[in-house]
Design a protein around this motif. Structure first.
Motif, PDB file in Angstrom:
ATOM      1  N   CYS A   1     -31.647  -0.834  56.256  1.00  0.00           N
ATOM      2  CA  CYS A   1     -30.292  -0.697  56.019  1.00  0.00           C
ATOM      3  C   CYS A   1     -29.415  -1.511  56.425  1.00  0.00           C
ATOM      4  CB  CYS A   1     -29.647   0.785  56.359  1.00  0.00           C
ATOM      5  SG  CYS A   1     -29.398   0.952  58.190  1.00  0.00           S
ATOM      6  N   HIS A   2     -29.798  -2.396  57.601  1.00  0.00           N
ATOM      7  CA  HIS A   2     -29.233  -3.597  58.198  1.00  0.00           C
ATOM      8  C   HIS A   2     -27.720  -3.253  58.777  1.00  0.00           C
ATOM      9  CE1 HIS A   2     -32.522  -6.138  56.580  1.00  0.00           C
ATOM     10  NE2 HIS A   2     -32.001  -5.798  55.384  1.00  0.00           N
ATOM     11  N   LYS A   3     -27.791  -1.937  59.180  1.00  0.00           N
ATOM     12  CA  LYS A   3     -26.237  -1.361  59.869  1.00  0.00           C
ATOM     13  C   LYS A   3     -27.022  -1.387  61.616  1.00  0.00           C
ATOM     14  CE  LYS A   3     -24.059  -0.982  56.094  1.00  0.00           C
ATOM     15  NZ  LYS A   3     -22.904  -1.995  55.833  1.00  0.00           N
TER      16      LYS A   3
ATOM     17  N   ARG B   1     -25.131  -0.803  64.102  1.00  0.00           N
ATOM     18  CA  ARG B   1     -24.512   0.331  64.639  1.00  0.00           C
ATOM     19  C   ARG B   1     -24.964   1.446  64.392  1.00  0.00           C
ATOM     20  NH1 ARG B   1     -20.126  -3.150  64.157  1.00  0.00           N
ATOM     21  NH2 ARG B   1     -19.096  -4.033  66.111  1.00  0.00           N
ATOM     22  N   LEU B   2     -25.155   1.771  63.331  1.00  0.00           N
ATOM     23  CA  LEU B   2     -25.889   3.023  62.862  1.00  0.00           C
ATOM     24  C   LEU B   2     -27.054   3.281  63.492  1.00  0.00           C
ATOM     25  CD1 LEU B   2     -25.837   5.621  61.003  1.00  0.00           C
ATOM     26  CD2 LEU B   2     -26.600   4.041  59.118  1.00  0.00           C
TER      27      LEU B   2
ATOM     28  N   LEU C   1     -28.759   4.162  52.618  1.00  0.00           N
ATOM     29  CA  LEU C   1     -28.569   2.785  52.455  1.00  0.00           C
ATOM     30  C   LEU C   1     -29.583   2.087  52.419  1.00  0.00           C
ATOM     31  CD1 LEU C   1     -25.640   2.605  55.137  1.00  0.00           C
ATOM     32  CD2 LEU C   1     -25.154   2.634  52.711  1.00  0.00           C
TER      33      LEU C   1
ATOM     34  N   HIS D   1     -27.955   9.259  56.029  1.00  0.00           N
ATOM     35  CA  HIS D   1     -27.189   8.213  55.570  1.00  0.00           C
ATOM     36  C   HIS D   1     -27.886   6.822  55.717  1.00  0.00           C
ATOM     37  CE1 HIS D   1     -23.443   6.080  54.666  1.00  0.00           C
ATOM     38  NE2 HIS D   1     -23.447   5.431  56.077  1.00  0.00           N
ATOM     39  N   ALA D   2     -28.512   6.677  56.986  1.00  0.00           N
ATOM     40  CA  ALA D   2     -29.364   5.327  56.917  1.00  0.00           C
ATOM     41  C   ALA D   2     -30.468   4.888  55.966  1.00  0.00           C
ATOM     42  CB  ALA D   2     -30.199   5.193  58.324  1.00  0.00           C
TER      43      ALA D   2
END
Length: 217
Positions: free
Chosen positions: A141-143, A145-146, A97, A93-94
């Motif tokens: 991905c700049h997430k 929490r992920l 993104l 998923h990462a």
């Protein structure tokens, strides 16, 4: 582990010290954690130690049992295989993104890591190089929490294997796949890149199982 925190920050610093000792293998799986000994070791009272143990229990690193006290959480092979399934879900998923956000600097950093990996002959360092390469692919991905979930899962996995997988799988096949993965990212072939990453981690599962069989023998 012989750190003496100031009283204001004692719980956090005790927690950090114990976390590092567990993840590095200094404190082995299943090892009892006596509050009085830890308080003396860290130069604090038992209250910050108790708070630190509760935090580490929430992170899955410590198990606290009634009338038995705390111990480093042991991991079974089944636990580790489940972590690898989680890796596939989170990391694919990462990557999906991240690819749309990647720029030339990201590709250059990942390739630089692979070149250092090529030149490294010490199997104990291959795991670190592997983590650095994968992390370079996911951070665009700049997430946060992920990425934090990926990091926590990776650290739990690493404390179980600690280089065993690198020795079992060698360097040639993983590196070949790393270069293929990087090229797919460069080309923006998101579906193909994620499929290769999933297969790459599935192969790690086989290496873990092989390593455990060899250890048992």
């Amino acid at each position: 582990m012989n750190r003496k925190p100031n009283k204001r920050a004692a719980p956090d610093l005790v927690c950090d010290g114990l976390r590092h000792a567990i993840l590095s293998g200094e404190l082995a799986q299943g090892m009892p954690l006596r509050q009085d000994q830890l308080a003396e070791q860290f130069g604090t009272s038992r209250i910050p130690v108790r708070e630190a143990l509760r935090q580490l229990e929430a992170e899955g690193l410590v198990r606290i049992e009634p009338n038995k006290g705390a111990r480093v959480t042991p991991l079974s092979l089944a636990d580790v295989l489940e972590m690898l399934e989680i890796r596939i879900a989170l990391e694919c998923h990462a990557l999906r993104l991240a690819i749309a956000q990647m720029v030339e600097e990201d590709f250059a950093l990942a390739e630089q890591i692979l070149r250092r990996y090529d030149a490294q002959s010490d199997p104990d360092s291959w795991a670190l190089m592997n983590r650095q390469f994968h992390w370079a692919l996911y951070t665009p991905c700049h997430k946060p929490r992920l990425l934090a979930l990926i990091d926590a899962n990776s650290k739990h996995f690493d404390r179980f294997v600690r280089g065993q997988v690198s020795r079992a799988s060698g360097k040639e096949r993983p590196q070949k796949e790393h270069y293929q993965l990087l090229e797919l990212c460069r080309q923006g072939q998101t579906d193909s890149a994620c499929a290769l990453l999933a297969a790459h981690i599935e192969q790690t599962k086989k290496s873990v199982q092989a390593s455990q069989r060899h250890s048992a023998n």
